[in-house]
Enzyme design. Sequence first.
Site, PDB file in Angstrom:
ATOM      1  N   TYR A  96      29.370 -21.902 -46.336  1.00 31.97           N
ATOM      2  CA  TYR A  96      30.070 -22.181 -45.085  1.00 31.97           C
ATOM      3  C   TYR A  96      29.349 -21.448 -43.964  1.00 31.97           C
ATOM      4  O   TYR A  96      29.499 -20.251 -43.775  1.00 31.97           O
ATOM      5  CB  TYR A  96      31.531 -21.732 -45.148  1.00 31.97           C
ATOM      6  N   PRO A 146      38.618 -40.864 -47.572  1.00 33.36           N
ATOM      7  CA  PRO A 146      37.585 -41.894 -47.456  1.00 33.36           C
ATOM      8  C   PRO A 146      36.703 -41.937 -48.696  1.00 33.36           C
ATOM      9  O   PRO A 146      36.237 -40.909 -49.178  1.00 33.36           O
ATOM     10  CB  PRO A 146      36.788 -41.442 -46.226  1.00 33.36           C
TER      11      PRO A 146
END
Length: 280
Positions: A49, A204
């Site tokens: 991250y 998605p």
Amino acid sequence: MTTPRIGYGAMRLTGPGHWGDYPDREGGVKLLRQVADAGVTLIDTADVYGPHTNELLIRDALHPYPEHLRIATKGGFVRSGPEISTIAALGHRQYLRQSAKLSARRLGVERIDLYYLHSGWARDASFEEQVVTLAELREEGVIGDIGLSNVTLEQLRTAQSIVDVAAVTAHYNVADRHEQPLLDAATEAGAVFVPWQPVSLSVPGAPTDTAGPDAVRRVVEPIAARHGATVSQVALAWLLGRSPAVLPIPGTTSIAHVRENLAAADLVLSPDEHTAITGL
């Protein structure tokens, strides 16, 4: 490993595409301190991250860490840019050892509370070799508990034959249940199951058995209205009702949302409401 029922996922405290520093660094520091003050006892991060910027932000905000707070981080991914295509999985023994030790340095700790293998997809080392490396790091005191992220059920069982697995994190929410076998296995083994994106209503590119957002809302919104709660709170309450092993880590950049998420632990769904959501 035992913690209260809802943690905090810190991934959003990075730059666009999870690349670079969080633009409002002062605001990020303030938010993390408020997260700890609100009663969160598990903060989830990863060396990828940023990369690295998220761990450093957590250290700047919270070190020395409150006694009640545990930090979980991960190793095994690398990235060279903000696009998904720039992410790759590495599992070589020396790389994982370096990753864990550098995460400990960035977080300012001698031992990482919970360290995840970030992926079972690496091609430069077998999965078994990677788990053995984590077991060695635990024996050396570099890490405390061992976790697995983005692994298959077969890999979880393989890892359990080598070392105690304290936590498993996977994508799981009211809309996407394809990791149910992992949840069942974690519950049976006494490991914590940590859903990421736990309040998402759509995924998605998810499998065809994933419930669509409209179908989810038609069921969840009336339940939320009856309880005077938000859709996200109901989604979290449903997760908590799935198993005592579940520990969601919703991420947000708003302290109001953090408090809202924590309040979901006190929301009790009726058996009929739980069944209605499960039937999606």
